[in-house]
Design an enzyme around this catalytic site. Structure first.
Site, short mmCIF file in Angstrom:
data_model
loop_
_atom_site.label_atom_id
_atom_site.label_comp_id
_atom_site.label_asym_id
_atom_site.label_seq_id
_atom_site.Cartn_x
_atom_site.Cartn_y
_atom_site.Cartn_z
N CYS A 27 2.29 4.79 2.06
CA CYS A 27 1.52 3.59 1.66
C CYS A 27 0.47 3.86 0.59
O CYS A 27 0.24 3.01 -0.27
CB CYS A 27 0.90 2.90 2.87
N ARG A 48 -7.97 1.20 4.63
CA ARG A 48 -7.15 0.77 3.49
C ARG A 48 -7.99 0.68 2.22
O ARG A 48 -7.48 0.86 1.12
CB ARG A 48 -6.43 -0.54 3.81
N CYS A 70 4.51 1.33 3.68
CA CYS A 70 4.68 2.70 4.16
C CYS A 70 6.09 3.23 3.90
O CYS A 70 6.43 4.33 4.33
CB CYS A 70 4.36 2.77 5.65
N LYS A 111 -2.72 4.71 18.69
CA LYS A 111 -3.63 4.28 17.63
C LYS A 111 -3.60 2.77 17.49
O LYS A 111 -2.52 2.21 17.46
CB LYS A 111 -3.18 4.93 16.32
N SER A 146 -10.79 3.52 11.57
CA SER A 146 -11.84 3.11 10.64
C SER A 146 -12.58 1.86 11.08
O SER A 146 -13.81 1.78 10.96
CB SER A 146 -11.23 2.90 9.25
N CYS A 195 2.94 9.79 4.95
CA CYS A 195 3.21 8.35 4.83
C CYS A 195 3.30 8.02 3.35
O CYS A 195 2.89 8.81 2.51
CB CYS A 195 2.11 7.53 5.50
N LYS A 245 1.74 3.30 17.30
CA LYS A 245 0.78 2.81 16.29
C LYS A 245 0.94 1.31 16.16
O LYS A 245 2.01 0.81 15.81
CB LYS A 245 1.04 3.50 14.95
N GLU A 276 8.38 3.97 22.59
CA GLU A 276 8.19 4.61 21.29
C GLU A 276 7.76 6.07 21.46
O GLU A 276 8.22 6.96 20.74
CB GLU A 276 7.09 3.86 20.48
N ARG A 309 2.54 -5.14 7.89
CA ARG A 309 3.26 -3.97 8.39
C ARG A 309 3.97 -4.23 9.72
O ARG A 309 4.33 -3.32 10.44
CB ARG A 309 2.30 -2.79 8.57
C1 PBG Z 1 -1.16 5.07 6.85
C2 PBG Z 1 -2.31 5.15 7.78
C3 PBG Z 1 -3.22 4.13 8.13
C4 PBG Z 1 -4.18 4.75 8.96
C5 PBG Z 1 -3.81 6.08 9.09
N1 PBG Z 1 -2.65 6.30 8.37
C6 PBG Z 1 -3.35 2.72 7.73
C7 PBG Z 1 -2.26 1.75 7.93
O1 PBG Z 1 -1.31 1.97 8.68
O2 PBG Z 1 -2.36 0.71 7.28
C8 PBG Z 1 -5.38 4.08 9.55
C9 PBG Z 1 -6.53 4.97 9.88
C10 PBG Z 1 -7.82 4.27 10.11
O3 PBG Z 1 -7.91 3.02 10.12
O4 PBG Z 1 -8.82 4.98 10.34
N2 PBG Z 1 -0.03 4.45 7.31
#
Ligand code: PBG
Length: 308
Positions: free
Chosen positions: A104, A188, A112, A231, A257, A102, A178, A216, A200
């Protein structure tokens, strides 16, 4: 004897963060127990993961330098590329290394993808860069690349780029469904990847849509994804369950997270029994149909499962 779902160490993927430097073991404030490592300390931490019998890690990098083009994301000597080479040199096939693909964390604007002058995230220009990122990770020794950007058509582009460069043996785990979720806040902070303007929602999914999630996932499988991910996990068990029913590829679920932070905060206040709640949550994610669970609780969960 009649229990239908059993958790084992084999179910887990442990996400880890690596940054430049030496001797770094820096706790993420909103994720107690989760650390940012430099390559040297990361090796020690990976050793612990291997000893616990967890088969895979998912690696996120924090670059030295961010720019509009995410240059370090595909640099030969980028942080993730260096870390992967060192992990593979030390542990070989004892650990499966999955890399996050990614932009970002590497872009100055925190999106991203590549952003146009008028602030639009450019899908097709981004795909070219993502393909370069995936190839550079594969060249460093990654076993699986995991595109988390949610651009359209990136799985096919990455598959083609990997094959053309002699990496047909490298698998793709796509973040297929996602959601544009508020559960990513603590991540983040850990990855320094919050968007500096806007959100996003033009590339991540509306969390209200389950049918779209199936579409998707179907598209990513069609484009060549070997493993597909839903996710976040906990608020999306219905999506995991339906994906399990419809598709025959391995389904991954990311216990993200924010899910981790909620449990930790309540546990630290004595409001929940952490051990019991974590095992219940992870069992529920597996019961819903996940084959792989990406979780910051992986190491603790294995210890608790061992204690019985
Ligand atoms: C990057 C990405 C993100 C996460 C995994 N890869 C954050 C986002 O999309 O902003 C989140 C993982 C987590 O919250 O544990 N695109």
């Amino acid at each position: 004897m009649v229990r239908e779902t059993h958790l084992t160490a084999n179910d887990f993927v442990y996400p880890m963060f690596v940054q430049h430097g030496g001797g770094v073991v820096q706790e993420v404030p909103s994720m107690p127990g989760v650390y940012r490592y430099s390559p040297d300390t990361l090796l020690k931490a990976v050793e612990e993961v291997v000893e616990l019998g967890i088969p895979a890690i998912l690696l996120f990098g924090i670059p030295k330098h961010k720019d509009e083009f995410a240059s370090e994301a595909y640099a030969d000597d980028g942080i993730v590329q260096n870390a992967v080479r060192q992990i593979k040199r030390s542990f070989g096939s004892d650990i499966i290394v999955i890399t996050d693909v990614c932009l970002c964390g590497y872009t100055s604007h925190g999106h991203c993808g590549i952003v146009s002058e008028d602030g639009i995230v450019l899908n097709d220009a981004t795909i070219d860069v993502l393909s370069k990122v995936a190839v550079s990770h594969a060249a460093a020794g990654a076993d699986i690349v995991a595109p988390s950007d949610m651009m359209d058509g990136r799985v096919r582009a990455i598959r083609n780029a990997l094959d053309e460069n002699g990496f047909e043996h490298v698998a793709i785990m796509s973040y297929a469904a996602k959601m544009a979720s508020s559960f990513y806040g603590p991540f983040r902070e850990a990855a320094e990847s919050a968007p500096q303007f806007g959100d996003r929602k033009s590339y991540q999914m509306d969390y209200a849509n389950r049918r779209e999630a199936m579409r998707e996932i179907a598209i990513d499988i069609e484009e060549g994804a070997d493993i597909v991910m839903v996710k976040p996990a906990l608020a999306y068990l219905d999506v995991i369950c339906e994906a399990r029913r419809r598709f025959d590829v391995p389904i991954a679920a990311y216990n993200v997270s924010g899910e981790y932070a909620m449990v930790k905060a309540a546990a630290m206040n004595g409001w929940l029994n952490e051990r019991d709640i974590v095992i219940e949550i992870l069992t529920a994610i597996k019961r819903a149909g996940a084959d792989l669970i990406l979780t910051y609780f992986a190491k603790d969960a294995v210890r608790w499962l061992r204690e019985g």
